[in-house]
Design an enzyme around this catalytic site. Structure first.
Site, PDB file in Angstrom:
ATOM      1  N   ASP A  44      43.874  19.932  21.104  1.00  0.00           N
ATOM      2  CA  ASP A  44      44.881  19.415  20.185  1.00  0.00           C
ATOM      3  C   ASP A  44      44.635  19.845  18.747  1.00  0.00           C
ATOM      4  OD1 ASP A  44      42.569  17.725  20.236  1.00  0.00           O
ATOM      5  OD2 ASP A  44      43.694  16.184  19.162  1.00  0.00           O
ATOM      6  N   GLU A  68      41.238  15.032  20.821  1.00  0.00           N
ATOM      7  CA  GLU A  68      39.962  14.891  20.114  1.00  0.00           C
ATOM      8  C   GLU A  68      40.189  14.401  18.700  1.00  0.00           C
ATOM      9  OE1 GLU A  68      36.743  15.914  17.360  1.00  0.00           O
ATOM     10  OE2 GLU A  68      38.791  16.711  17.358  1.00  0.00           O
TER      11      GLU A  68
END
Length: 379
Positions: free
Chosen positions: A86, A148
């Site tokens: 991400d 994350e």
């Protein structure tokens, strides 16, 4: 140091094209579907067994953590490599451009996505180059987590019983290749909700209980910033009230505590809660305090195999190396929490979490060579 003929040679053009391809994929937190699908294709092409878990469904996202296992060509303990899928916002419509000096930046007013596509491409190219060179290597596991950037929520949900390796390298640190963080802090986030009593601010303010004042009085009593050399406290958001002519009946604030000592972080949390409760008691208000332990501090010994292998790999490649600490979070927090010794490696990304983010092609090349060196069997 190895002879040049023994070192893995990466394909610079392929590395550049792969980086630009992956950064062009929109992959903000919990919207990693396209990235996950593309990485699964790439891992399958490299001979990995690939699985994706259901983490996305648990958080109402559209993709899960991607895990891959590649059987080594020699016996021995395996290696776990990780980089998250991400990106932060603004991360939609990204496109990387390569300048004449080898620096890659975003074409527009978005982040580049080097955090963490730098790590992803270095992992893929390092494995691919080692295979093409026919060099023996250990078992390789990869984990590409979702979310994350949201306090490592993705890897927190991963089933770590699948992991066979006892040595993990998380490519998710800013700075030049050759830097590794052995220590990272606990992070506790908190929210305080104060409830007072509304009243007209002009006619009868004395009948009200000013909730904003309660929160601000408590915040002013707390030592914010550096509490000590290894602990910080910050209140970053205060919100409350309805209108300028109403004594505010409610107010909330949010903040965080970080410390290399988990016990200190817990103690500061207790102090924060007590300070708010006392302020509320003095004003006749009430407070609700909620806290979440998002990350738990860890420290890896310099003599631990994962650190020694990193240093040895850098020496063989002639890379100057530095062992340091980070005050940020990463998926390595969850690896360490589940008993998998790991360190966080710089992967040549700079000014991350901003539209000034950039990387350099030479950093990506060096990072891919380091990955190859970490998983090969040293001669």
């Amino acid at each position: 140091m190895m002879k040049n003929s023994d070192q893995v040679q990466v394909n610079s053009r392929r590395l550049q094209e792969e980086f630009m391809e992956l950064t062009s994929i929109d992959s903000v937190s919990f919207q990693e579907r396209l990235m996950a699908d593309r990485l699964k294709e790439k891992l399958l092409a490299l001979g990995f067994e690939v699985r994706e878990d259901q983490t996305g469904e648990r958080y109402h996202g559209n993709a899960g953590n991607v895990y891959g296992y590649l059987k080594g060509t020699v016996p021995g303990p395996g290696v776990l490599l990780s980089a998250h899928m991400d990106t932060v916002q603004p991360g939609l419509g990204k496109k990387a451009v390569l300048r004449e000096d080898g620096v890659m930046t975003s074409e527009s007013d978005t982040v580049l996505g080097a955090d963490d596509v730098s790590g992803i491409t270095e992992i893929l190219e390092g494995i691919r180059s080692l295979q093409e060179a026919g060099i023996p290597h250990r078992d390789v596991e990869v984990l590409f987590p979702v979310a994350e950037e949201l306090y490592t929520k993705g890897s927190r949900e991963f089933d770590f019983s699948q992991i066979r390796s006892r040595e993990a390298y998380v490519l998710d640190l800013s700075g030049p290749v050759g830097t590794a963080a052995l220590r990272a802090p606990s992070l506790i986030s908190f929210t305080v909700q104060a409830e007072g009593k509304a009243a007209h601010a002009g006619f009868n303010p004395e009948d009200g209980i000013h909730a904003i004042r309660t929160v601000c009085r408590a915040a002013a009593k707390l030592q914010q910033g550096h509490v000590d050399e290894e602990t910080t406290l910050n209140i970053g958001l205060i919100s409350g009230g309805e209108a300028g002519n109403i004594v505010p009946a409610s107010c909330s604030c949010t903040g965080e505590i970080r410390s290399y000592s988990h016990e200190k972080a817990l103690e500061v949390m207790r102090q924060v809660e007590e300070t708010f409760r006392l302020a509320a008691e003095e004003d006749g208000a009430s407070v609700t305090f909620r806290s979440t332990i998002d990350l738990t501090a860890y420290q890896v010994d310099r003599e631990a195999p994962v650190a020694e292998h990193f240093c040895s790999a850098c020496e063989r490649l002639g890379i100057p190396f530095t062992l340091t600490s980070t005050f940020g979070g990463s998926d390595n927090h969850n690896f360490m929490y589940h008993g998998i010794p790991g360190i966080v490696l710089s992967c040549g990304m700079y000014e991350v979490h901003s539209v000034r983010e950039y990387t350099r092609l030479q950093d990506l090349e060096l990072g891919a060579r380091l990955v190859a060196e970490l998983i090969r069997m040293p001669s």
